[in-house]
Scaffold this motif. Structure first.
Motif, mmCIF file in Angstrom:
data_model
loop_
_atom_site.group_PDB
_atom_site.id
_atom_site.type_symbol
_atom_site.label_atom_id
_atom_site.label_comp_id
_atom_site.label_asym_id
_atom_site.label_seq_id
_atom_site.Cartn_x
_atom_site.Cartn_y
_atom_site.Cartn_z
ATOM 1 N N SER A 9 -25.535 -9.283 -35.062
ATOM 2 C CA SER A 9 -26.375 -8.250 -34.458
ATOM 3 C C SER A 9 -27.778 -8.786 -34.253
ATOM 4 C CB SER A 9 -26.434 -7.019 -35.373
ATOM 5 O OG SER A 9 -27.533 -6.191 -35.044
ATOM 6 N N ILE A 109 -29.779 -5.540 -23.228
ATOM 7 C CA ILE A 109 -28.483 -5.022 -23.667
ATOM 8 C C ILE A 109 -27.632 -4.641 -22.457
ATOM 9 C CG2 ILE A 109 -27.351 -3.090 -24.844
ATOM 10 C CD1 ILE A 109 -29.657 -3.209 -26.891
ATOM 11 N N TRP A 113 -24.202 -6.568 -22.108
ATOM 12 C CA TRP A 113 -22.961 -5.806 -22.221
ATOM 13 C C TRP A 113 -22.028 -6.125 -21.052
ATOM 14 C CZ3 TRP A 113 -21.738 -2.929 -26.452
ATOM 15 C CH2 TRP A 113 -20.541 -2.225 -26.385
ATOM 16 N N GLN A 114 -22.581 -6.271 -19.861
ATOM 17 C CA GLN A 114 -21.766 -6.599 -18.701
ATOM 18 C C GLN A 114 -21.168 -8.005 -18.803
ATOM 19 O OE1 GLN A 114 -20.760 -5.081 -15.612
ATOM 20 N NE2 GLN A 114 -21.155 -3.277 -16.877
ATOM 21 N N ARG A 117 -19.757 -8.280 -23.299
ATOM 22 C CA ARG A 117 -18.980 -7.245 -23.971
ATOM 23 C C ARG A 117 -17.939 -6.582 -23.069
ATOM 24 N NH1 ARG A 117 -21.214 -5.789 -28.838
ATOM 25 N NH2 ARG A 117 -19.044 -5.204 -29.212
ATOM 26 N N THR A 118 -17.985 -6.856 -21.774
ATOM 27 C CA THR A 118 -17.048 -6.257 -20.824
ATOM 28 C C THR A 118 -16.084 -7.324 -20.292
ATOM 29 O OG1 THR A 118 -18.729 -4.652 -20.136
ATOM 30 C CG2 THR A 118 -16.851 -4.979 -18.659
ATOM 31 N N ARG A 123 -15.827 -5.867 -14.937
ATOM 32 C CA ARG A 123 -17.254 -5.911 -14.638
ATOM 33 C C ARG A 123 -17.531 -5.417 -13.229
ATOM 34 N NH1 ARG A 123 -17.958 -12.062 -16.786
ATOM 35 N NH2 ARG A 123 -17.327 -11.648 -18.947
ATOM 36 N N THR A 131 -28.666 -4.589 -13.695
ATOM 37 C CA THR A 131 -29.161 -4.783 -15.064
ATOM 38 C C THR A 131 -29.901 -6.109 -15.199
ATOM 39 O OG1 THR A 131 -26.983 -5.662 -15.722
ATOM 40 C CG2 THR A 131 -27.393 -3.318 -16.103
ATOM 41 N N ARG A 209 -17.653 -11.216 -27.789
ATOM 42 C CA ARG A 209 -17.147 -11.372 -26.425
ATOM 43 C C ARG A 209 -15.840 -10.629 -26.235
ATOM 44 N NH1 ARG A 209 -18.850 -14.753 -22.620
ATOM 45 N NH2 ARG A 209 -19.990 -16.054 -24.135
#
Length: 211
Positions: A9, A109, A113-114, A117-118, A123, A131, A209
């Protein structure tokens, strides 16, 4: 002192970096993400937001990463440079920490995130572009400031640099810094030379990821 939060984090990382800078010993407990814990009632009693990091020390509990940074900066071991005594100098430090909270990190973020994390198939090219543009607008503000001084609150490294600088490893690794922003790159390279940055910020984020 106990720090609750997973090492991947970025908000936990900035706290760990500050602890290293101040040579304060601590115990870290994995929480959040794949480690869970934040859903437990005992954690919610510490932080009703159920987020990390949380600092726990002799019955004292504190959450929100920048509040924790300020608390650490008030410790007897803190140098005057990390959190200056002078009210105006301290206000400048706070200004850039608040900028990180309100503008820089939310934009980061969004694009992180795109891109991380996506899953790639899910996407949105439009969202990625939007972003990324939002984040570059925040970086442009840093560029102007860092063209005028070595660090965010002046010519000395301090807590504001920890707050915003915690984003730089991932920013550079993902190619999010425009080549024209030479002052930000110089600053980021300077931060990368600090032991706490190398230990806690310049680390893998592969566990975040999306598959």
């Amino acid at each position: 002192m106990k720090i609750w939060g997973r090492a991947s984090s970025v908000n936990v990382q900035k706290v760990l970096w500050a602890l290293d800078e101040l040579a304060i010993s601590y115990e870290r407990v994995d929480a959040g993400g794949k480690y869970g814990v934040v859903d437990m009632d005992v954690f919610a009693r510490m932080n009703p937001m159920r987020r990390v990091p949380v600092l726990e020390e002799d019955g004292f509990v504190l959450w929100e990463s920048h509040a924790i940074l300020r608390y650490l900066g008030s410790s007897p071991s803190a140098s005057q440079t990390l959190v200056p005594d002078d009210a105006k100098a301290r206000a400048i430090m706070d200004q850039w920490m608040e900028f990180t909270t309100s503008t820089l990190q939310p934009a980061f973020i969004g694009v992180f995130w795109q891109l991380v994390r996506t899953p790639e198939a899910q996407r949105s090219a439009e969202t990625v572009a939007r972003t990324r543009a939002e984040y570059e607008a925040g970086l442009a503000i840093l560029e102007k400031k860092l063209s005028e001084s070595a660090f965010l609150a002046g010519d000395t490294f301090g807590m504001a640099d920890i707050a915003a600088g915690s984003l730089m490893h991932r920013t550079l690794d993902l190619g999010l810094l425009p080549s024209s922003m030479r002052a930000v790159k110089r600053w980021a390279e300077t931060l990368a030379g600090r032991e706490g940055y190398a230990r806690h910020i310049a680390t893998s984020y592969e566990e975040l990821r999306a598959l």
